[in-house]
Design an enzyme around this catalytic site. Structure first.
Site, mmCIF file in Angstrom:
data_model
loop_
_atom_site.group_PDB
_atom_site.id
_atom_site.type_symbol
_atom_site.label_atom_id
_atom_site.label_comp_id
_atom_site.label_asym_id
_atom_site.label_seq_id
_atom_site.Cartn_x
_atom_site.Cartn_y
_atom_site.Cartn_z
ATOM 1 N N ILE A 65 0.725 -1.354 -0.072
ATOM 2 C CA ILE A 65 0.174 -0.115 -0.215
ATOM 3 C C ILE A 65 1.340 1.087 0.160
ATOM 4 C CG2 ILE A 65 -0.090 0.886 2.615
ATOM 5 C CD1 ILE A 65 -3.325 0.533 1.967
ATOM 6 N N HIS A 122 6.420 -11.428 6.190
ATOM 7 C CA HIS A 122 6.412 -11.680 4.502
ATOM 8 C C HIS A 122 7.519 -10.897 4.413
ATOM 9 C CE1 HIS A 122 5.740 -8.252 7.555
ATOM 10 N NE2 HIS A 122 5.951 -7.260 6.376
ATOM 11 N N HIS A 172 8.599 -9.013 1.092
ATOM 12 C CA HIS A 172 9.339 -7.579 0.169
ATOM 13 C C HIS A 172 9.913 -7.946 -0.699
ATOM 14 C CE1 HIS A 172 7.896 -4.663 3.348
ATOM 15 N NE2 HIS A 172 8.373 -5.170 4.441
ATOM 16 N N ASN A 211 11.854 -8.200 7.590
ATOM 17 C CA ASN A 211 11.812 -7.312 8.480
ATOM 18 C C ASN A 211 11.602 -8.303 10.005
ATOM 19 O OD1 ASN A 211 12.712 -5.384 6.545
ATOM 20 N ND2 ASN A 211 11.262 -4.822 6.691
HETATM 21 P P1 5GP Z 1 7.337 -4.273 8.232
HETATM 22 O O1 5GP Z 1 6.765 -2.776 8.013
HETATM 23 O O2 5GP Z 1 6.245 -5.094 8.780
HETATM 24 O O3 5GP Z 1 7.898 -5.182 7.003
HETATM 25 O O4 5GP Z 1 5.689 -4.200 6.584
HETATM 26 C C1 5GP Z 1 4.446 -4.524 6.207
HETATM 27 C C2 5GP Z 1 4.550 -3.810 4.877
HETATM 28 O O5 5GP Z 1 3.133 -3.976 5.084
HETATM 29 C C3 5GP Z 1 4.970 -1.944 4.651
HETATM 30 O O6 5GP Z 1 5.614 -2.178 3.611
HETATM 31 C C4 5GP Z 1 3.287 -1.168 4.888
HETATM 32 O O7 5GP Z 1 3.253 -0.457 3.372
HETATM 33 C C5 5GP Z 1 2.392 -2.493 3.995
HETATM 34 N N1 5GP Z 1 1.083 -2.500 4.843
HETATM 35 C C6 5GP Z 1 0.482 -1.962 5.862
HETATM 36 N N2 5GP Z 1 -0.908 -1.910 5.733
HETATM 37 C C7 5GP Z 1 -1.318 -2.746 5.179
HETATM 38 C C8 5GP Z 1 -2.110 -2.588 3.530
HETATM 39 O O8 5GP Z 1 -3.465 -2.684 4.278
HETATM 40 N N3 5GP Z 1 -2.152 -3.162 2.687
HETATM 41 C C9 5GP Z 1 -1.187 -3.334 2.142
HETATM 42 N N4 5GP Z 1 -1.219 -3.656 0.546
HETATM 43 N N5 5GP Z 1 0.020 -3.274 2.700
HETATM 44 C C10 5GP Z 1 -0.375 -3.132 4.258
#
Ligand code: 5GP
Length: 122
Positions: free
Chosen positions: A31, A100, A102, A87
């Site tokens: 997103i 997840h 990336h 992460n």
């Molecule tokens: P983290 O910081 O946990 O490694 O990554 C989480 C990722 O999830 C971030 O890049 C953030 O932009 C993405 N993200 C968070 N909420 C949503 C959502 O509701 N939809 C989508 N498609 N991505 C999300």
């Protein structure tokens, strides 16, 4: 483990731009993209962090990279190259506690991938 928003995306309870799905994994566009292409590959099984991966999860965790490579080929950036990142916890920058992968592509990636934090004056 409490349900995260990624479980809600898997269950279609909240919308996402889903680009791939199979029995084990789902991929959808981030997103808040940090590169021209930025999607996430997640296991359908909710695993909170890398630290919570069990021996029995090895196949599904390896599968996430296989899915990333398939999508890289399909989307045409496999040869040019890309970055995969997972992460873990606070210092890793994890904000959603459902692992997840990336996948970032479409521009050269910097290294190291972090910005030095402001130093406290001595
Ligand atoms: P983290 O910081 O946990 O490694 O990554 C989480 C990722 O999830 C971030 O890049 C953030 O932009 C993405 N993200 C968070 N909420 C949503 C959502 O509701 N939809 C989508 N498609 N991505 C999300």
């Amino acid at each position: 483990m409490s349900e995260t928003l990624f479980t809600k995306i898997i269950n279609r309870e909240i919308p996402a731009d889903i680009i791939y799905e199979d029995d084990l994994a789902l991929a959808f566009n981030d997103i808040n993209p940090q590169a021209p292409t930025h999607f996430l590959v997640i296991p359908k099984k909710p695993i909170a962090t890398i630290n919570d991966i069990q021996q029995a999860d090895r196949e599904v965790v390896g599968h996430l990279h296989w899915v990333a490579a398939q999508l890289a080929e399909q989307q045409g950036f496999a040869e040019q190259g890309y970055r995969t990142v997972m992460n873990c916890n606070e210092y890793g920058g994890q904000t959603v506690f459902h692992i997840h992968l990336h996948v970032l592509a479409g521009k050269p990636m910097g290294w190291p991938p972090y910005q030095e934090r402001l130093k406290t004056p001595v």
